[in-house]
Design a protein around this motif. Structure first.
Motif, PDB file in Angstrom:
ATOM      1  N   ARG A 101       3.547 -15.241   1.917  1.00  0.00           N
ATOM      2  CA  ARG A 101       4.056 -15.712   0.640  1.00  0.00           C
ATOM      3  C   ARG A 101       5.167 -14.795   0.159  1.00  0.00           C
ATOM      4  NH1 ARG A 101      -1.612 -17.316  -2.483  1.00  0.00           N
ATOM      5  NH2 ARG A 101      -2.423 -18.659  -0.820  1.00  0.00           N
ATOM      6  N   SER A 102       6.120 -15.379  -0.564  1.00  0.00           N
ATOM      7  CA  SER A 102       7.275 -14.592  -0.991  1.00  0.00           C
ATOM      8  C   SER A 102       6.871 -13.557  -2.037  1.00  0.00           C
ATOM      9  CB  SER A 102       8.357 -15.521  -1.539  1.00  0.00           C
ATOM     10  OG  SER A 102       7.811 -16.305  -2.593  1.00  0.00           O
ATOM     11  N   GLY A 103       6.487 -13.969  -3.223  1.00  0.00           N
ATOM     12  CA  GLY A 103       6.058 -13.045  -4.269  1.00  0.00           C
ATOM     13  C   GLY A 103       7.183 -12.144  -4.751  1.00  0.00           C
ATOM     14  N   ALA A 104       6.861 -11.358  -5.778  1.00  0.00           N
ATOM     15  CA  ALA A 104       7.854 -10.444  -6.338  1.00  0.00           C
ATOM     16  C   ALA A 104       7.948  -9.191  -5.475  1.00  0.00           C
ATOM     17  CB  ALA A 104       7.458 -10.064  -7.761  1.00  0.00           C
ATOM     18  N   PRO A 105       9.139  -8.634  -5.303  1.00  0.00           N
ATOM     19  CA  PRO A 105       9.278  -7.407  -4.510  1.00  0.00           C
ATOM     20  C   PRO A 105       8.583  -6.234  -5.195  1.00  0.00           C
ATOM     21  CG  PRO A 105      11.318  -7.918  -5.657  1.00  0.00           C
ATOM     22  CD  PRO A 105      10.410  -9.095  -5.855  1.00  0.00           C
ATOM     23  N   CYS A 106       8.080  -5.302  -4.388  1.00  0.00           N
ATOM     24  CA  CYS A 106       7.382  -4.137  -4.926  1.00  0.00           C
ATOM     25  C   CYS A 106       8.362  -3.241  -5.679  1.00  0.00           C
ATOM     26  CB  CYS A 106       6.713  -3.362  -3.789  1.00  0.00           C
ATOM     27  SG  CYS A 106       5.723  -1.969  -4.355  1.00  0.00           S
ATOM     28  N   LYS A 107       7.974  -2.805  -6.867  1.00  0.00           N
ATOM     29  CA  LYS A 107       8.855  -1.954  -7.671  1.00  0.00           C
ATOM     30  C   LYS A 107       8.947  -0.543  -7.120  1.00  0.00           C
ATOM     31  CE  LYS A 107       8.345  -4.323 -12.121  1.00  0.00           C
ATOM     32  NZ  LYS A 107       7.986  -4.161 -13.548  1.00  0.00           N
ATOM     33  N   ILE A 108       7.922  -0.128  -6.389  1.00  0.00           N
ATOM     34  CA  ILE A 108       7.894   1.230  -5.853  1.00  0.00           C
ATOM     35  C   ILE A 108       8.416   1.209  -4.418  1.00  0.00           C
ATOM     36  CG2 ILE A 108       6.442   3.221  -5.312  1.00  0.00           C
ATOM     37  CD1 ILE A 108       4.552   2.353  -7.482  1.00  0.00           C
ATOM     38  N   SER A 109       9.452   1.964  -4.142  1.00  0.00           N
ATOM     39  CA  SER A 109      10.040   2.009  -2.812  1.00  0.00           C
ATOM     40  C   SER A 109       9.098   2.738  -1.845  1.00  0.00           C
ATOM     41  CB  SER A 109      11.380   2.748  -2.867  1.00  0.00           C
ATOM     42  OG  SER A 109      11.176   4.117  -3.219  1.00  0.00           O
ATOM     43  N   PRO A 110       9.278   2.576  -0.528  1.00  0.00           N
ATOM     44  CA  PRO A 110       8.455   3.317   0.438  1.00  0.00           C
ATOM     45  C   PRO A 110       8.506   4.825   0.215  1.00  0.00           C
ATOM     46  CG  PRO A 110       9.658   1.564   1.545  1.00  0.00           C
ATOM     47  CD  PRO A 110      10.172   1.606   0.131  1.00  0.00           C
ATOM     48  N   ARG A 111       9.677   5.326  -0.188  1.00  0.00           N
ATOM     49  CA  ARG A 111       9.789   6.762  -0.459  1.00  0.00           C
ATOM     50  C   ARG A 111       8.953   7.147  -1.675  1.00  0.00           C
ATOM     51  NH1 ARG A 111      15.467  10.105  -1.425  1.00  0.00           N
ATOM     52  NH2 ARG A 111      14.516  12.183  -1.658  1.00  0.00           N
ATOM     53  N   GLY A 112       8.994   6.296  -2.726  1.00  0.00           N
ATOM     54  CA  GLY A 112       8.183   6.566  -3.912  1.00  0.00           C
ATOM     55  C   GLY A 112       6.698   6.507  -3.610  1.00  0.00           C
ATOM     56  N   ALA A 113       6.297   5.533  -2.766  1.00  0.00           N
ATOM     57  CA  ALA A 113       4.884   5.430  -2.388  1.00  0.00           C
ATOM     58  C   ALA A 113       4.439   6.659  -1.610  1.00  0.00           C
ATOM     59  CB  ALA A 113       4.667   4.157  -1.562  1.00  0.00           C
ATOM     60  N   SER A 114       5.319   7.156  -0.740  1.00  0.00           N
ATOM     61  CA  SER A 114       4.985   8.371   0.030  1.00  0.00           C
ATOM     62  C   SER A 114       4.799   9.564  -0.900  1.00  0.00           C
ATOM     63  CB  SER A 114       6.089   8.666   1.052  1.00  0.00           C
ATOM     64  OG  SER A 114       6.189   7.622   1.995  1.00  0.00           O
ATOM     65  N   MET A 115       5.631   9.644  -1.939  1.00  0.00           N
ATOM     66  CA  MET A 115       5.510  10.742  -2.893  1.00  0.00           C
ATOM     67  C   MET A 115       4.165  10.665  -3.626  1.00  0.00           C
ATOM     68  SD  MET A 115       7.826  11.539  -6.282  1.00  0.00           S
ATOM     69  CE  MET A 115       6.946  10.269  -7.209  1.00  0.00           C
ATOM     70  N   GLY A 149      13.654   8.053 -11.463  1.00  0.00           N
ATOM     71  CA  GLY A 149      14.486   6.883 -11.718  1.00  0.00           C
ATOM     72  C   GLY A 149      13.797   5.546 -11.553  1.00  0.00           C
ATOM     73  N   THR A 150      12.463   5.544 -11.415  1.00  0.00           N
ATOM     74  CA  THR A 150      11.712   4.291 -11.261  1.00  0.00           C
ATOM     75  C   THR A 150      10.699   4.160 -12.392  1.00  0.00           C
ATOM     76  OG1 THR A 150      11.916   4.400  -8.844  1.00  0.00           O
ATOM     77  CG2 THR A 150      10.232   2.935  -9.735  1.00  0.00           C
ATOM     78  N   THR A 151      10.774   3.069 -13.136  1.00  0.00           N
ATOM     79  CA  THR A 151       9.854   2.838 -14.249  1.00  0.00           C
ATOM     80  C   THR A 151       8.821   1.789 -13.849  1.00  0.00           C
ATOM     81  OG1 THR A 151      11.584   3.357 -15.863  1.00  0.00           O
ATOM     82  CG2 THR A 151       9.648   2.162 -16.658  1.00  0.00           C
ATOM     83  N   VAL A 152       7.562   2.184 -13.832  1.00  0.00           N
ATOM     84  CA  VAL A 152       6.475   1.272 -13.469  1.00  0.00           C
ATOM     85  C   VAL A 152       5.324   1.471 -14.449  1.00  0.00           C
ATOM     86  CG1 VAL A 152       7.073   1.213 -11.017  1.00  0.00           C
ATOM     87  CG2 VAL A 152       5.477   2.938 -11.858  1.00  0.00           C
ATOM     88  N   SER A 153       4.372   0.562 -14.409  1.00  0.00           N
ATOM     89  CA  SER A 153       3.178   0.672 -15.253  1.00  0.00           C
ATOM     90  C   SER A 153       2.059   1.361 -14.484  1.00  0.00           C
ATOM     91  CB  SER A 153       2.716  -0.722 -15.698  1.00  0.00           C
ATOM     92  OG  SER A 153       2.273  -1.469 -14.575  1.00  0.00           O
ATOM     93  N   LYS A 154       1.012   1.744 -15.224  1.00  0.00           N
ATOM     94  CA  LYS A 154      -0.143   2.368 -14.584  1.00  0.00           C
ATOM     95  C   LYS A 154      -0.860   1.387 -13.660  1.00  0.00           C
ATOM     96  CE  LYS A 154      -1.857   3.976 -18.514  1.00  0.00           C
ATOM     97  NZ  LYS A 154      -2.738   4.700 -19.472  1.00  0.00           N
ATOM     98  N   LYS A 155      -0.793   0.083 -13.997  1.00  0.00           N
ATOM     99  CA  LYS A 155      -1.395  -0.931 -13.136  1.00  0.00           C
ATOM    100  C   LYS A 155      -0.715  -0.969 -11.780  1.00  0.00           C
ATOM    101  CE  LYS A 155      -3.968  -4.526 -12.165  1.00  0.00           C
ATOM    102  NZ  LYS A 155      -5.420  -4.398 -11.941  1.00  0.00           N
ATOM    103  N   THR A 156       0.608  -0.824 -11.769  1.00  0.00           N
ATOM    104  CA  THR A 156       1.347  -0.803 -10.509  1.00  0.00           C
ATOM    105  C   THR A 156       0.947   0.410  -9.678  1.00  0.00           C
ATOM    106  OG1 THR A 156       3.219  -1.935 -11.549  1.00  0.00           O
ATOM    107  CG2 THR A 156       3.655  -0.784  -9.485  1.00  0.00           C
ATOM    108  N   ILE A 157       0.737   1.531 -10.338  1.00  0.00           N
ATOM    109  CA  ILE A 157       0.286   2.738  -9.634  1.00  0.00           C
ATOM    110  C   ILE A 157      -1.071   2.481  -8.979  1.00  0.00           C
ATOM    111  CG2 ILE A 157      -0.484   5.120  -9.936  1.00  0.00           C
ATOM    112  CD1 ILE A 157       2.490   4.908 -10.127  1.00  0.00           C
ATOM    113  N   SER A 158      -1.992   1.871  -9.732  1.00  0.00           N
ATOM    114  CA  SER A 158      -3.331   1.574  -9.197  1.00  0.00           C
ATOM    115  C   SER A 158      -3.238   0.666  -7.980  1.00  0.00           C
ATOM    116  CB  SER A 158      -4.205   0.925 -10.274  1.00  0.00           C
ATOM    117  OG  SER A 158      -4.403   1.793 -11.359  1.00  0.00           O
ATOM    118  N   ASN A 159      -2.421  -0.386  -8.069  1.00  0.00           N
ATOM    119  CA  ASN A 159      -2.282  -1.325  -6.959  1.00  0.00           C
ATOM    120  C   ASN A 159      -1.729  -0.639  -5.713  1.00  0.00           C
ATOM    121  OD1 ASN A 159      -3.216  -3.376  -8.610  1.00  0.00           O
ATOM    122  ND2 ASN A 159      -1.174  -4.093  -9.160  1.00  0.00           N
ATOM    123  N   THR A 160      -0.753   0.249  -5.910  1.00  0.00           N
ATOM    124  CA  THR A 160      -0.157   0.950  -4.776  1.00  0.00           C
ATOM    125  C   THR A 160      -1.181   1.868  -4.108  1.00  0.00           C
ATOM    126  OG1 THR A 160       2.019   0.918  -5.846  1.00  0.00           O
ATOM    127  CG2 THR A 160       1.699   2.512  -4.071  1.00  0.00           C
TER     128      THR A 160
END
Length: 207
Positions: free
Chosen positions: A35-49, A73-84
């Motif tokens: 499924r297409s869905g919305a792109p992840c707001k957190i980049s692979p580099r941000g996820a690694s951090m 430089g990336t603004t996300v919610s706490k929910k996005t952090i939990s999902n990642t």
């Protein structure tokens, strides 16, 4: 056969049978399509951090991670952090409480376990196990959450050492063996050799 007949034979709804047949006619396959869905707001580099920080500091909060990404430089919610974190196998758990042991105590216990690993069952029937526990009378022991994977629950970073003595509590001594459990004994003051011998003398097991 009709969809209703197929569904009845397979124990599924007619709508399920219809959807599978339509998918086969259109795509020649019945697997779930991406499924297409919305792109992840957190980049692979941000996820690694994020992963690196929670591995090094498991008690990091979601707000700390939100602030770190915002400074990058990336603004996300706490929910996005939990999902990642969940996608990478981490979840928020209460810290495990473990005895406050020195490295020498850990090695001594491991040595004991290895030496008696192959002892027959009859030998263990002659052994009595005992320990003390602290029961809080006022309030609750403080809790803390950490980000960890399922297999890392007893990693020292993810535990809280506990002591046997403190204010606002009672200390109880108990024991058990192959014959059953012994009586609970309240410890008044500090445990010494004489008190321990007295406790053992008054301990009884079911015959």
């Amino acid at each position: 056969m009709g969809y209703r007949t197929i569904g009845k034979q397979l124990g599924e709804k007619a709508a399920t049978a219809s959807a599978i047949i339509r998918k086969w006619k259109m795509f020649k396959m019945i697997v779930y399509l991406p499924r297409s869905g919305a792109p992840c707001k957190i980049s692979p580099r941000g996820a690694s951090m994020i992963m690196r920080k929670v591995r090094d500091q498991p008690r990091t909060t979601r707000q700390d991670l939100v602030n770190d990404l915002k400074r990058a430089g990336t603004t996300v919610s706490k929910k996005t952090i939990s999902n990642t974190l969940r996608r990478h196998g981490f979840k928020s758990c209460s810290t495990r409480k473990v005895p406050l042991l020195k490295p020498a105590h850990v090695q001594a216990r491991l040595k004991f376990a290895n030496e008696h690993l192959d002892d027959p069952e009859e030998e263990w029937e002659k052994v009595m196990w005992s320990d003390e526990t602290k029961i809080e009378l006022f309030g609750l022991n403080s809790t803390c959450c950490v980000w960890r994977k399922k297999k890392d629950e007893y990693n020292p970073k993810n535990t809280i050492p506990t002591g046997k003595h403190g204010g606002g509590n009672i200390i109880l001594w108990g024991c058990f063996s192959a014959k059953g459990t012994g009586r609970l004994h309240r410890i008044e003051g500090r445990m010494d050799g004489a008190m321990y011998c007295e406790i053992l003398a008054t301990t009884s097991f079911p015959q």
